[in-house]
Design a protein around this motif. Structure first.
Motif, short mmCIF file in Angstrom:
data_model
loop_
_atom_site.label_atom_id
_atom_site.label_comp_id
_atom_site.label_asym_id
_atom_site.label_seq_id
_atom_site.Cartn_x
_atom_site.Cartn_y
_atom_site.Cartn_z
N PRO A 113 -48.30 -45.67 25.01
CA PRO A 113 -48.56 -44.28 25.45
C PRO A 113 -47.57 -43.29 24.85
O PRO A 113 -46.36 -43.54 24.82
CB PRO A 113 -48.42 -44.37 26.97
CG PRO A 113 -48.82 -45.77 27.29
CD PRO A 113 -48.31 -46.61 26.15
N SER A 133 -45.65 -39.79 24.80
CA SER A 133 -45.17 -38.80 25.76
C SER A 133 -44.78 -37.50 25.06
O SER A 133 -43.89 -37.50 24.19
CB SER A 133 -43.96 -39.35 26.53
OG SER A 133 -43.31 -38.32 27.24
N TYR A 187 -53.00 -43.67 17.06
CA TYR A 187 -53.47 -44.87 17.76
C TYR A 187 -53.95 -45.89 16.73
O TYR A 187 -54.63 -45.53 15.77
CB TYR A 187 -54.62 -44.53 18.71
CG TYR A 187 -55.23 -45.75 19.38
CD1 TYR A 187 -54.54 -46.42 20.39
CD2 TYR A 187 -56.47 -46.23 18.98
CE1 TYR A 187 -55.08 -47.54 20.99
CE2 TYR A 187 -57.01 -47.36 19.58
CZ TYR A 187 -56.32 -48.01 20.59
OH TYR A 187 -56.85 -49.12 21.18
N THR A 202 -48.72 -36.21 28.04
CA THR A 202 -49.06 -37.01 26.86
C THR A 202 -49.64 -36.10 25.81
O THR A 202 -50.33 -35.13 26.11
CB THR A 202 -50.08 -38.10 27.22
OG1 THR A 202 -51.21 -37.48 27.81
CG2 THR A 202 -49.49 -39.11 28.18
#
Length: 379
Positions: A299, A301, A326, A355
């Motif tokens: 994830p 941030s 990703y 995010t």
């Protein structure tokens, strides 16, 4: 302008072009400790070592066979991975660890992949033999070992020309949600994903890229190691543990070698913010060269990126360099990424956790498609 020339269908064909065009250019640099410890190979030197090792593999009949790569971080991994591609062998990069649990996981992968030999160094082979002796419950099974002390005959051995759809390597997943699974990646898959990364990130010919990411991991292998070599540039690396122990070493590496593109999971940026003291003398560092700072693998941030940008802005780092992305082994690596999220605005649906948003699929080069790698040669 970014070089839009459509490359050959195999990574090693592209590599050969760079060798012919500029054999004296530095291809890879490995800095195990400080700058004085740095090792490097030019394209010509790297090619000679790759060709020598590839001929040995062909001579021993390993073309089309799965071969494990068990190396500490360094140039040996680069040589042997490229040699597998050149020999038409199937590379299986694995994590080298002194941890008994990790060793057991590695042995399971060797069994699953049905590897025919282990490529390593003589020192690593001795280390692994000691670990296995201390863990009698772990049975390695019959494996041939090939280290740097073994060479082929002096007779010329022709190298194959693997078909683009032929299996190039098997990337094992982390196994964080179950048993590790092998993702089969073809020669065409490698080139396809290299094009996707180049286009999405705006990387140019002669790219200098690298950092501390493990070479056996897809992000370190595809994104750090292969991308600069694909573009005729320079791959710069250091041991991951050096970064963990002292995170400023990552920034020193970027500054010293003028690295333009470097990636890390979110924790890497957070690690720098937390453990590079505000009173440390960073006056000699210049991060203005770092134009693509990829943040992926976990994830992302916005708070971490904002804190990192503010902390290191005096060193020339720009928040505009951040590239949230990703990827996963099942697609060779890259899936999507956002180009330069300068505002670092939090995702509106998650007020408690900031995010970064804006990830998108890159435009595709004509004639190429995203490589899913669900089976060899999937196009």
């Amino acid at each position: 302008m970014m070089d839009q020339t459509l490359p050959a269908p195999r990574f090693m064909d592209v590599f050969a072009r760079h060798v012919a065009a500029d054999p004296n250019r530095v291809a890879c640099v490995f800095q195990p400790q400080g700058p004085d410890s740095a090792l490097s190979l030019s394209y010509g030197e790297l090619n000679r070592q790759v060709q020598e090792r590839a001929r040995l593999l062909v001579e021993r009949g390993y073309g089309g066979q799965p071969l494990a790569l068990l190396f500490p971080a360094g140039i040996d991994f680069v040589v042997n991975f490229l040699a597998c591609l050149a020999a038409g062998a199937i590379a299986v990069p694995l994590n080298l660890s002194r941890n008994a649990q990790q060793l057991e996981r590695t042995v399971r992968i060797l069994e699953d992949a049905k590897t025919k030999a282990i490529l390593t160094t003589a020192r690593t082979r001795e280390q692994l033999s000691g670990q296995l002796a201390e863990s009698p419950q772990i049975e390695l099974g019959e494996q041939a070992w090939i280290d740097e002390q073994q060479t082929g005959s002096t007779e010329a051995v022709g190298l194959p020309q693997p078909a683009p759809e032929q299996l190039a390597f098997v990337q094992y997943t982390s196994g964080s949600t179950g048993l590790p699974k092998g993702v089969m990646v073809s020669h065409a898959n490698i080139v396809d994903n290299q094009l996707a990364i180049q286009q999405a990130c705006g990387h140019r010919k002669g790219l200098i890229a690298g950092g501390w990411l493990p070479q056996f991991h897809d992000m370190g292998l595809i994104g750090h190691l292969l991308q600069p070599l694909f573009l005729g540039g320079t791959y710069v690396s250091m041991p991951p543990m050096n970064f963990v122990q002292r995170p400023r070493r990552w920034l020193e590496l970027i500054s010293r070698y003028r690295i333009q593109s470097s990636a890390a999971p979110n924790f890497g940026y957070e690690h720098c913010v937390k453990f590079i003291g505000t009173r440390e003398d960073l006056s000699g560092l210049d991060l203005s060269c770092w134009t693509v700072a990829l943040n992926g693998s976990e994830p992302v941030s916005a708070d971490t990126m904002r804190a990192f940008a503010e902390r290191f802005r005096p060193l020339g780092f720009s928040a505009d360099a951040f590239f949230p992305c990703y990827g996963m082994a099942e697609t060779t690596l890259f899936v999507s990424g956002g180009r330069r999220v300068a505002a670092l605005k939090p995702w509106p649906s998650s007020p408690r956790r900031s995010t970064a948003a804006g990830c998108r699929l890159p435009k595709r080069a004509a004639g190429w498609s995203t490589a899913a790698a669900s089976r060899p040669g999937w196009r």
